[in-house]
Motif scaffolding. Structure first.
Motif, mmCIF file in Angstrom:
data_model
loop_
_atom_site.group_PDB
_atom_site.id
_atom_site.type_symbol
_atom_site.label_atom_id
_atom_site.label_comp_id
_atom_site.label_asym_id
_atom_site.label_seq_id
_atom_site.Cartn_x
_atom_site.Cartn_y
_atom_site.Cartn_z
ATOM 1 N N ALA A 13 -9.038 -23.198 0.820
ATOM 2 C CA ALA A 13 -10.419 -23.493 0.451
ATOM 3 C C ALA A 13 -11.342 -22.829 1.454
ATOM 4 O O ALA A 13 -10.983 -22.682 2.626
ATOM 5 C CB ALA A 13 -10.661 -25.005 0.440
ATOM 6 N N CYS A 14 -12.510 -22.409 0.988
ATOM 7 C CA CYS A 14 -13.503 -21.864 1.916
ATOM 8 C C CYS A 14 -14.907 -22.145 1.375
ATOM 9 O O CYS A 14 -15.092 -22.395 0.182
ATOM 10 C CB CYS A 14 -13.288 -20.377 2.170
ATOM 11 N N LEU A 15 -15.862 -22.114 2.287
ATOM 12 C CA LEU A 15 -17.250 -22.283 1.885
ATOM 13 C C LEU A 15 -17.658 -21.143 0.956
ATOM 14 O O LEU A 15 -17.250 -19.992 1.162
ATOM 15 C CB LEU A 15 -18.151 -22.283 3.114
ATOM 16 N N PRO A 16 -18.475 -21.420 -0.055
ATOM 17 C CA PRO A 16 -18.915 -20.359 -0.962
ATOM 18 C C PRO A 16 -19.605 -19.198 -0.251
ATOM 19 O O PRO A 16 -19.554 -18.058 -0.723
ATOM 20 C CB PRO A 16 -19.870 -21.080 -1.917
ATOM 21 N N SER A 17 -20.220 -19.451 0.891
ATOM 22 C CA SER A 17 -20.924 -18.394 1.623
ATOM 23 C C SER A 17 -20.022 -17.605 2.562
ATOM 24 O O SER A 17 -20.464 -16.624 3.168
ATOM 25 C CB SER A 17 -22.072 -19.002 2.436
ATOM 26 N N ASN A 18 -18.750 -17.961 2.677
ATOM 27 C CA ASN A 18 -17.842 -17.281 3.597
ATOM 28 C C ASN A 18 -17.207 -16.073 2.917
ATOM 29 O O ASN A 18 -16.070 -16.113 2.440
ATOM 30 C CB ASN A 18 -16.779 -18.250 4.120
ATOM 31 N N GLU A 19 -17.961 -14.990 2.886
ATOM 32 C CA GLU A 19 -17.514 -13.778 2.201
ATOM 33 C C GLU A 19 -16.238 -13.206 2.811
ATOM 34 O O GLU A 19 -15.365 -12.712 2.095
ATOM 35 C CB GLU A 19 -18.620 -12.720 2.193
ATOM 36 N N ALA A 20 -16.115 -13.259 4.129
ATOM 37 C CA ALA A 20 -14.925 -12.702 4.787
ATOM 38 C C ALA A 20 -13.665 -13.458 4.357
ATOM 39 O O ALA A 20 -12.636 -12.841 4.058
ATOM 40 C CB ALA A 20 -15.093 -12.751 6.300
ATOM 41 N N SER A 21 -13.741 -14.776 4.298
ATOM 42 C CA SER A 21 -12.578 -15.569 3.912
ATOM 43 C C SER A 21 -12.237 -15.349 2.437
ATOM 44 O O SER A 21 -11.059 -15.236 2.074
ATOM 45 C CB SER A 21 -12.831 -17.044 4.189
ATOM 46 N N LYS A 22 -13.243 -15.287 1.586
ATOM 47 C CA LYS A 22 -12.989 -15.006 0.166
ATOM 48 C C LYS A 22 -12.305 -13.652 0.014
ATOM 49 O O LYS A 22 -11.371 -13.508 -0.778
ATOM 50 C CB LYS A 22 -14.289 -15.046 -0.639
ATOM 51 N N VAL A 40 -5.110 -10.822 -0.621
ATOM 52 C CA VAL A 40 -3.716 -11.235 -0.515
ATOM 53 C C VAL A 40 -3.144 -11.656 -1.871
ATOM 54 O O VAL A 40 -1.934 -11.658 -2.051
ATOM 55 C CB VAL A 40 -3.588 -12.365 0.533
ATOM 56 N N GLY A 41 -4.002 -11.977 -2.840
ATOM 57 C CA GLY A 41 -3.530 -12.310 -4.171
ATOM 58 C C GLY A 41 -3.758 -13.744 -4.611
ATOM 59 O O GLY A 41 -3.214 -14.185 -5.622
ATOM 60 N N PHE A 42 -4.568 -14.505 -3.871
ATOM 61 C CA PHE A 42 -4.903 -15.860 -4.288
ATOM 62 C C PHE A 42 -5.829 -15.819 -5.496
ATOM 63 O O PHE A 42 -6.652 -14.906 -5.625
ATOM 64 C CB PHE A 42 -5.591 -16.619 -3.148
ATOM 65 N N SER A 43 -5.726 -16.813 -6.349
ATOM 66 C CA SER A 43 -6.574 -16.935 -7.529
ATOM 67 C C SER A 43 -7.612 -18.025 -7.311
ATOM 68 O O SER A 43 -7.326 -19.052 -6.683
ATOM 69 C CB SER A 43 -5.744 -17.309 -8.759
ATOM 70 N N ASP A 99 -19.492 -28.286 -0.057
ATOM 71 C CA ASP A 99 -18.705 -27.824 -1.196
ATOM 72 C C ASP A 99 -17.805 -26.675 -0.743
ATOM 73 O O ASP A 99 -18.174 -25.907 0.159
ATOM 74 C CB ASP A 99 -19.614 -27.300 -2.304
ATOM 75 N N HIS A 100 -16.637 -26.558 -1.365
ATOM 76 C CA HIS A 100 -15.702 -25.479 -1.057
ATOM 77 C C HIS A 100 -15.177 -24.863 -2.350
ATOM 78 O O HIS A 100 -14.983 -25.568 -3.342
ATOM 79 C CB HIS A 100 -14.513 -25.989 -0.245
ATOM 80 N N LEU A 101 -14.948 -23.566 -2.309
ATOM 81 C CA LEU A 101 -14.227 -22.890 -3.377
ATOM 82 C C LEU A 101 -12.746 -23.101 -3.138
ATOM 83 O O LEU A 101 -12.271 -23.015 -1.998
ATOM 84 C CB LEU A 101 -14.538 -21.393 -3.374
ATOM 85 N N LEU A 102 -12.001 -23.372 -4.203
ATOM 86 C CA LEU A 102 -10.567 -23.597 -4.114
ATOM 87 C C LEU A 102 -9.818 -22.369 -4.612
ATOM 88 O O LEU A 102 -10.208 -21.748 -5.609
ATOM 89 C CB LEU A 102 -10.167 -24.813 -4.945
ATOM 90 N N PHE A 103 -8.745 -22.037 -3.911
ATOM 91 C CA PHE A 103 -7.891 -20.898 -4.239
ATOM 92 C C PHE A 103 -6.448 -21.363 -4.188
ATOM 93 O O PHE A 103 -6.120 -22.318 -3.487
ATOM 94 C CB PHE A 103 -8.068 -19.773 -3.211
ATOM 95 N N ALA A 104 -5.573 -20.668 -4.898
ATOM 96 C CA ALA A 104 -4.146 -20.974 -4.825
ATOM 97 C C ALA A 104 -3.329 -19.735 -5.151
ATOM 98 O O ALA A 104 -3.798 -18.813 -5.813
ATOM 99 C CB ALA A 104 -3.777 -22.112 -5.771
ATOM 100 N N MET A 105 -2.100 -19.761 -4.676
ATOM 101 C CA MET A 105 -1.117 -18.735 -5.016
ATOM 102 C C MET A 105 0.197 -19.448 -5.291
ATOM 103 O O MET A 105 0.566 -20.380 -4.571
ATOM 104 C CB MET A 105 -0.945 -17.740 -3.878
#
Length: 194
Positions: free
Chosen positions: A146-155, A161-164, A181-187
């Motif tokens: 998960a990362c903050l929506p404003s964290n462009e580097a983490s996104k 790497v291939g996370f969705s 709020d956080h954006l959620l990602f998974a692989m």
């Protein structure tokens, strides 16, 4: 190409990529860790929980290592420090937390990079190496991040790497003193890897 080399099978391996070596932190890493975190405080503060007043002290670091050791023994968390393969300097850290076995077989990924090492692709390389470790050595099925929506580097790291993307979690974590709020990602183990 990512290589995984296990120098110790118990409790944790050393993960090696072309430019990064990842291993569990030790007490001998304290001074480098404290210096890198202090130097990177302003860089990291927007993305992390509030640091305790004693966070960079030797006693707080010792307690941190005890917690890491307990998490490994209980198979619920694994923390790696990242070192440059050329100079051996500390770059940052990666943690695998909330390891869940049974029908879930998943974990959560977190990471941080020292300010002076950011933007060189080292974290993407390290995360790729950890992904291999999670799926091929730990035999988990899913990695979440998960990362903050404003964290462009983490996104960028997660997409590279291939996370969705999986959605938005409202007020997911308390970051820098505020529920954010956080954006959620998974692989998944079955997902293609770039």
């Amino acid at each position: 190409m990512t290589l995984i080399r296990s120098l110790r099978l118990d409790p944790m391996p050393v993960v090696v990529t072309a430019r990064v070596e990842m291993r569990p932190p030790t007490m001998g890493d304290f001074e480098d860790w404290a210096a890198l975190r202090a130097d990177s405080r302003d860089f990291l503060t927007p993305w992390e929980p509030i640091w305790p007043a004693d966070d960079l002290t030797r006693s707080a670091y010792r307690q941190r290592l005890r917690r890491y050791g307990r998490e490994v023994r209980e198979d619920i968390g694994y923390t790696f420090f990242l070192f440059g393969r050329g100079d051996g300097g500390l770059l940052g850290g990666i943690s695998l937390t909330n390891v869940r076995r049974g029908v879930t077989q998943s974990c959560s990924l977190g990471y941080w990079m020292g300010r002076r090492h950011a933007g060189r692709g080292l974290m993407s390389e390290a995360v790729k190496g950890v992904v291999v470790h999670v799926f091929e050595t730990m035999r988990l099925h899913r990695i979440e991040a998960a990362c903050l929506p404003s964290n462009e580097a983490s996104k960028h790291v997660l997409h590279k790497v291939g996370f969705s993307d999986e959605g938005l979690a409202r007020q997911y974590l308390r970051i820098n003193g505020q529920w954010r709020d956080h954006l959620l990602f998974a692989m998944l183990a079955t997902d293609p890897r770039p």
